[in-house]
Design a protein around this motif. Sequence first.
Motif, PDB file in Angstrom:
ATOM      1  N   GLY A 109       0.784  -1.230   0.000  1.00  0.00           N
ATOM      2  CA  GLY A 109       0.000   0.000   0.000  1.00  0.00           C
ATOM      3  C   GLY A 109       0.814   1.277   0.000  1.00  0.00           C
ATOM      4  N   THR A 110       2.128   1.165  -0.010  1.00  0.00           N
ATOM      5  CA  THR A 110       2.951   2.377   0.033  1.00  0.00           C
ATOM      6  C   THR A 110       3.170   2.966  -1.356  1.00  0.00           C
ATOM      7  OG1 THR A 110       4.927   0.999  -0.003  1.00  0.00           O
ATOM      8  CG2 THR A 110       4.156   1.749   2.149  1.00  0.00           C
ATOM      9  N   GLY A 111       2.946   2.184  -2.420  1.00  0.00           N
ATOM     10  CA  GLY A 111       3.065   2.739  -3.764  1.00  0.00           C
ATOM     11  C   GLY A 111       4.108   2.069  -4.651  1.00  0.00           C
ATOM     12  N   LYS A 112       4.603   0.911  -4.270  1.00  0.00           N
ATOM     13  CA  LYS A 112       5.593   0.222  -5.116  1.00  0.00           C
ATOM     14  C   LYS A 112       5.076   0.032  -6.536  1.00  0.00           C
ATOM     15  CE  LYS A 112       5.809  -3.545  -2.560  1.00  0.00           C
ATOM     16  NZ  LYS A 112       4.857  -3.132  -1.528  1.00  0.00           N
ATOM     17  N   ALA A 132      -1.672  -5.350  -8.967  1.00  0.00           N
ATOM     18  CA  ALA A 132      -1.928  -3.954  -8.602  1.00  0.00           C
ATOM     19  C   ALA A 132      -3.243  -3.789  -7.855  1.00  0.00           C
ATOM     20  CB  ALA A 132      -1.956  -3.102  -9.869  1.00  0.00           C
ATOM     21  N   LYS A 133      -3.299  -2.773  -7.012  1.00  0.00           N
ATOM     22  CA  LYS A 133      -4.559  -2.430  -6.352  1.00  0.00           C
ATOM     23  C   LYS A 133      -5.395  -1.607  -7.329  1.00  0.00           C
ATOM     24  CE  LYS A 133      -2.454  -2.460  -1.864  1.00  0.00           C
ATOM     25  NZ  LYS A 133      -1.073  -2.580  -2.396  1.00  0.00           N
ATOM     26  N   THR A 134      -6.688  -1.865  -7.318  1.00  0.00           N
ATOM     27  CA  THR A 134      -7.535  -1.165  -8.283  1.00  0.00           C
ATOM     28  C   THR A 134      -8.471  -0.164  -7.622  1.00  0.00           C
ATOM     29  OG1 THR A 134      -9.070  -3.006  -8.204  1.00  0.00           O
ATOM     30  CG2 THR A 134      -7.495  -2.993 -10.009  1.00  0.00           C
ATOM     31  N   ILE A 135      -8.417  -0.063  -6.305  1.00  0.00           N
ATOM     32  CA  ILE A 135      -9.322   0.867  -5.636  1.00  0.00           C
ATOM     33  C   ILE A 135      -9.032   2.294  -6.104  1.00  0.00           C
ATOM     34  CG2 ILE A 135      -7.856   1.028  -3.551  1.00  0.00           C
ATOM     35  CD1 ILE A 135     -10.544   1.329  -1.976  1.00  0.00           C
ATOM     36  N   ASN A 136     -10.073   2.983  -6.520  1.00  0.00           N
ATOM     37  CA  ASN A 136      -9.983   4.372  -7.008  1.00  0.00           C
ATOM     38  C   ASN A 136      -8.960   4.543  -8.131  1.00  0.00           C
ATOM     39  OD1 ASN A 136     -10.121   5.223  -3.534  1.00  0.00           O
ATOM     40  ND2 ASN A 136     -11.848   5.129  -4.947  1.00  0.00           N
ATOM     41  N   ALA A 143      -3.979   9.292 -13.536  1.00  0.00           N
ATOM     42  CA  ALA A 143      -2.814   9.147 -12.644  1.00  0.00           C
ATOM     43  C   ALA A 143      -2.084   7.829 -12.893  1.00  0.00           C
ATOM     44  CB  ALA A 143      -3.249   9.244 -11.186  1.00  0.00           C
ATOM     45  N   GLU A 144      -2.814   6.785 -13.290  1.00  0.00           N
ATOM     46  CA  GLU A 144      -2.191   5.472 -13.468  1.00  0.00           C
ATOM     47  C   GLU A 144      -2.668   4.822 -14.771  1.00  0.00           C
ATOM     48  OE1 GLU A 144      -1.865   3.201  -9.681  1.00  0.00           O
ATOM     49  OE2 GLU A 144      -3.130   4.772  -8.860  1.00  0.00           O
ATOM     50  N   PRO A 145      -2.330   5.465 -15.911  1.00  0.00           N
ATOM     51  CA  PRO A 145      -2.882   4.984 -17.195  1.00  0.00           C
ATOM     52  C   PRO A 145      -2.473   3.550 -17.545  1.00  0.00           C
ATOM     53  CG  PRO A 145      -1.168   6.649 -17.543  1.00  0.00           C
ATOM     54  CD  PRO A 145      -1.459   6.627 -16.076  1.00  0.00           C
ATOM     55  N   SER A 200      -5.178  14.783   3.762  1.00  0.00           N
ATOM     56  CA  SER A 200      -5.503  13.936   2.617  1.00  0.00           C
ATOM     57  C   SER A 200      -4.249  13.206   2.160  1.00  0.00           C
ATOM     58  CB  SER A 200      -6.064  14.781   1.482  1.00  0.00           C
ATOM     59  OG  SER A 200      -5.156  15.833   1.205  1.00  0.00           O
ATOM     60  N   ARG A 201      -4.452  12.187   1.332  1.00  0.00           N
ATOM     61  CA  ARG A 201      -3.332  11.413   0.828  1.00  0.00           C
ATOM     62  C   ARG A 201      -2.512  12.287  -0.125  1.00  0.00           C
ATOM     63  NH1 ARG A 201      -2.609   5.352  -0.154  1.00  0.00           N
ATOM     64  NH2 ARG A 201      -0.344   5.369  -0.475  1.00  0.00           N
ATOM     65  N   MET A 202      -1.220  12.116  -0.065  1.00  0.00           N
ATOM     66  CA  MET A 202      -0.296  12.854  -0.946  1.00  0.00           C
ATOM     67  C   MET A 202      -0.734  12.665  -2.397  1.00  0.00           C
ATOM     68  SD  MET A 202       2.458  14.536  -0.162  1.00  0.00           S
ATOM     69  CE  MET A 202       3.037  13.792   1.372  1.00  0.00           C
ATOM     70  N   PRO A 203      -0.868  13.746  -3.169  1.00  0.00           N
ATOM     71  CA  PRO A 203      -1.278  13.533  -4.569  1.00  0.00           C
ATOM     72  C   PRO A 203      -0.206  12.717  -5.317  1.00  0.00           C
ATOM     73  CG  PRO A 203      -1.328  15.881  -3.958  1.00  0.00           C
ATOM     74  CD  PRO A 203      -0.681  15.156  -2.831  1.00  0.00           C
ATOM     75  N   ILE A 204      -0.640  11.756  -6.093  1.00  0.00           N
ATOM     76  CA  ILE A 204       0.303  10.930  -6.850  1.00  0.00           C
ATOM     77  C   ILE A 204       1.170  11.819  -7.744  1.00  0.00           C
ATOM     78  CG2 ILE A 204       0.505   9.089  -8.606  1.00  0.00           C
ATOM     79  CD1 ILE A 204      -1.965   7.815  -7.502  1.00  0.00           C
ATOM     80  N   ALA A 246       2.300  14.774  -7.199  1.00  0.00           N
ATOM     81  CA  ALA A 246       3.394  15.392  -6.440  1.00  0.00           C
ATOM     82  C   ALA A 246       4.492  14.359  -6.174  1.00  0.00           C
ATOM     83  CB  ALA A 246       2.850  15.948  -5.127  1.00  0.00           C
ATOM     84  N   THR A 247       4.089  13.161  -5.760  1.00  0.00           N
ATOM     85  CA  THR A 247       5.088  12.121  -5.493  1.00  0.00           C
ATOM     86  C   THR A 247       5.898  11.827  -6.752  1.00  0.00           C
ATOM     87  OG1 THR A 247       3.618  11.156  -3.843  1.00  0.00           O
ATOM     88  CG2 THR A 247       5.430   9.784  -4.609  1.00  0.00           C
ATOM     89  N   ARG A 248       5.216  11.760  -7.881  1.00  0.00           N
ATOM     90  CA  ARG A 248       5.922  11.489  -9.135  1.00  0.00           C
ATOM     91  C   ARG A 248       6.911  12.600  -9.476  1.00  0.00           C
ATOM     92  NH1 ARG A 248       4.429   6.957 -11.690  1.00  0.00           N
ATOM     93  NH2 ARG A 248       2.229   6.373 -11.773  1.00  0.00           N
TER      94      ARG A 248
HETATM   95  N1  LIG Z   1       1.142   9.643  -3.531  1.00  0.00           N
HETATM   96  C1  LIG Z   1       0.858   8.380  -3.813  1.00  0.00           C
HETATM   97  N2  LIG Z   1       1.820   7.543  -4.223  1.00  0.00           N
HETATM   98  C2  LIG Z   1       1.538   6.249  -4.491  1.00  0.00           C
HETATM   99  N3  LIG Z   1       0.305   5.698  -4.383  1.00  0.00           N
HETATM  100  C3  LIG Z   1      -0.706   6.490  -3.991  1.00  0.00           C
HETATM  101  C4  LIG Z   1      -0.468   7.845  -3.688  1.00  0.00           C
HETATM  102  N4  LIG Z   1      -1.653   8.377  -3.327  1.00  0.00           N
HETATM  103  C5  LIG Z   1      -2.565   7.415  -3.408  1.00  0.00           C
HETATM  104  N5  LIG Z   1      -2.017   6.268  -3.810  1.00  0.00           N
HETATM  105  C6  LIG Z   1      -2.748   4.979  -3.956  1.00  0.00           C
HETATM  106  O1  LIG Z   1      -2.193   4.110  -2.988  1.00  0.00           O
HETATM  107  C7  LIG Z   1      -2.130   2.785  -3.470  1.00  0.00           C
HETATM  108  C8  LIG Z   1      -0.697   2.303  -3.520  1.00  0.00           C
HETATM  109  O2  LIG Z   1      -0.742   0.945  -3.723  1.00  0.00           O
HETATM  110  P1  LIG Z   1       0.303   0.076  -4.499  1.00  0.00           P
HETATM  111  O3  LIG Z   1       0.999   0.901  -5.520  1.00  0.00           O
HETATM  112  O4  LIG Z   1      -0.390  -1.149  -4.928  1.00  0.00           O
HETATM  113  O5  LIG Z   1       1.301  -0.236  -3.296  1.00  0.00           O
HETATM  114  P2  LIG Z   1       2.227  -1.490  -3.100  1.00  0.00           P
HETATM  115  O6  LIG Z   1       2.549  -2.015  -4.446  1.00  0.00           O
HETATM  116  O7  LIG Z   1       3.402  -0.931  -2.378  1.00  0.00           O
HETATM  117  O8  LIG Z   1       1.445  -2.442  -2.272  1.00  0.00           O
HETATM  118  C9  LIG Z   1      -2.737   2.789  -4.844  1.00  0.00           C
HETATM  119  O9  LIG Z   1      -4.095   2.444  -4.708  1.00  0.00           O
HETATM  120  C10 LIG Z   1      -2.583   4.263  -5.276  1.00  0.00           C
HETATM  121  O10 LIG Z   1      -3.565   4.669  -6.195  1.00  0.00           O
END
Ligand SMILES: Nc1ncnc2c1ncn2[C@@H]1O[C@H](COP(=O)(O)OP(=O)(O)O)[C@@H](O)[C@H]1O
Length: 532
Positions: free
Chosen positions: A240-243, A276-280, A285-287, A442-446, A448-450
């Motif tokens: 869930g960290t964004g790998k 991959a996680k598909t929630i939202n 952001a994730e084409p 709120s969650r860090m915008p993807i 911004a992280t990118r």
């Molecule tokens: N700033 C962010 N960076 C990465 N993922 C984010 C961010 N904000 C929200 N998310 C969401 O968090 C989740 C990250 O999950 P994922 O990439 O599957 O993590 P992991 O592979 O480490 O388990 C995804 O659902 C993604 O859309």
Amino acid sequence: MTSGRVNPQFRLEDQGIEGLGNVYYNFMEPALIEEALKRGEGTLGNGGAFLVTTGKFTGRSPKDKHVVKTESVADTIWWENNAEMTPKGFDALYEDMLAHMKGRDYFVQDLVGGADLAYSINVRMVTELAWHNLFIRHLLRRPDREDLDEFTADFTIINCPSFQADPKKHGCKSETVIALNFDRKMILIGGTEYAGENKKSVFTLLNYMLPEKGVMPMHCSANHAVGNPVDTAVFFGLSGTGKTTLSADPERTLIGDDEHGWSDRGTFNFEGGCYAKTINLNPEAEPEIYATTTKFGTVIENMVFDPETKELDFDDDSLTANMRCAYPLEYISNASSSALGGHPKNIIMLTCDAFGVLPPIARLTPAQAMYHFLSGFTSKVAGTERGVTEPQPTFSTCFGAPFMPRRPEVYGNLLREKIAQHGATCWLVNTGWTGGAYGVGSRMPIRATRALLTAALDGSLRDAEFRKDANFGFDVPVTVPGVAEVLLDPRRTWDDQAAFDKQAEKLVKMFAENFEQYLPFIDDDIKAVAIG
Ligand SMILES: Nc1ncnc2c1ncn2[C@@H]1O[C@H](COP(=O)(O)OP(=O)(O)O)[C@@H](O)[C@H]1O
Ligand SMILES: C=C(OP(=O)(O)O)C(=O)O
Ligand SMILES: [Mn+2]
């Protein structure tokens, strides 16, 4: 009846597994989907994706995972972190599972874990569900068809969700069981349909085996600059960290999304697919990941969809927040065909800080990197483990404690040597909360992280201005092109800065308390980071 392609000297009978119904060896994607449909295991989705639900278990069951305490591993397993099972309990489990399997149909895939064949293992996956066979075929590495005629397995994994374990008889904790036996070279999985157990079992095996060969196994994703594998980056992080999300970067070549090794030859993916996680999941952001959800054979787990149009509802988490899709690496257009990379030039440690205290990016000294690697701070994200329903702060050493059979120092020392040898630059990246803790911010915008990652990886941060973080002592950039300056200083993102200071103090204390367990095992420079 048996069908499919298999080494005639290495059928299940040759392994002492007998009395089964039909056995399907190494069926390919279309045939597996046909079998799965015939058995009512799921339904076809748009583009030929395969949609399934997994019932009660929609995430991993870390508490039900056991290592069999045989003499050969008794001194090397980190027993405080790995529940033991007796050899007797395992033998009874094996016997009962085989008895349960009698007369039932089974699917066998002969696969490889590890893209660098110098360090790979052959895994035979025996599954009750046709779609589990499809899943693991996506996730692991598929040998050439001809090679199947000579394939023998280093490890055999039997996954039988309809089997219910008996804690009294088998020495496990519930009717769900994942049992690793290094002597018998076997893993038995029962009582759960969550597909992730299959791949994480192989990961656990490699985490045990590779350190002995001088290879650092890592719970990380990896990518490299286009056309330049020397510029490799790895992204450590607990679930869930964004790998997965951040490694699928349209500007870089994907090596893999979850499990890699680092040897003297460079980095290599253990797997051949992604999960991959598909929630939202957002197509902007994730084409790349979004596009896989309508490709042939992609396994879609626990998503709600319209039965008429098969349109997926990415926002409906009523089955679980841990809804997933599994697909082969080639479904990401810019994936590496070799799944090999160079020595990491950059090492990113991802954390999802639900406290909203850690900055979105910080540069770490090698000693700080070890401190954060051993700490493994993050929040468990809803749904990824049983019982987790909202972000839960946790310290998961090596950013993957549930998959580490050996003591953390084993991995820590290996990583440390490799960082020193290859001069990797280390970063801590918070993909968690900003503008307040979970519930307020709120969650860090993807986006911004990118932008921050791009700046770190393309070298433009090298000459940036940095400030020292008051709480953790690492360097935080003051400005980064394309990112609002305020975001870089979490304290400024909070409305109530006194509340921030209180929260930060609490987090610093949690880090210190957690780290006490490592003080006896670490060098002075890391101690200096720990003590501050
Ligand atoms: N700033 C962010 N960076 C990465 N993922 C984010 C961010 N904000 C929200 N998310 C969401 O968090 C989740 C990250 O999950 P994922 O990439 O599957 O993590 P992991 O592979 O480490 O388990 C995804 O659902 C993604 O859309
Ligand atoms: C498969 C998993 O990995 P991740 O969430 O890290 O992608 C899992 O944790 O179940
Ligand atoms: Mn992932």
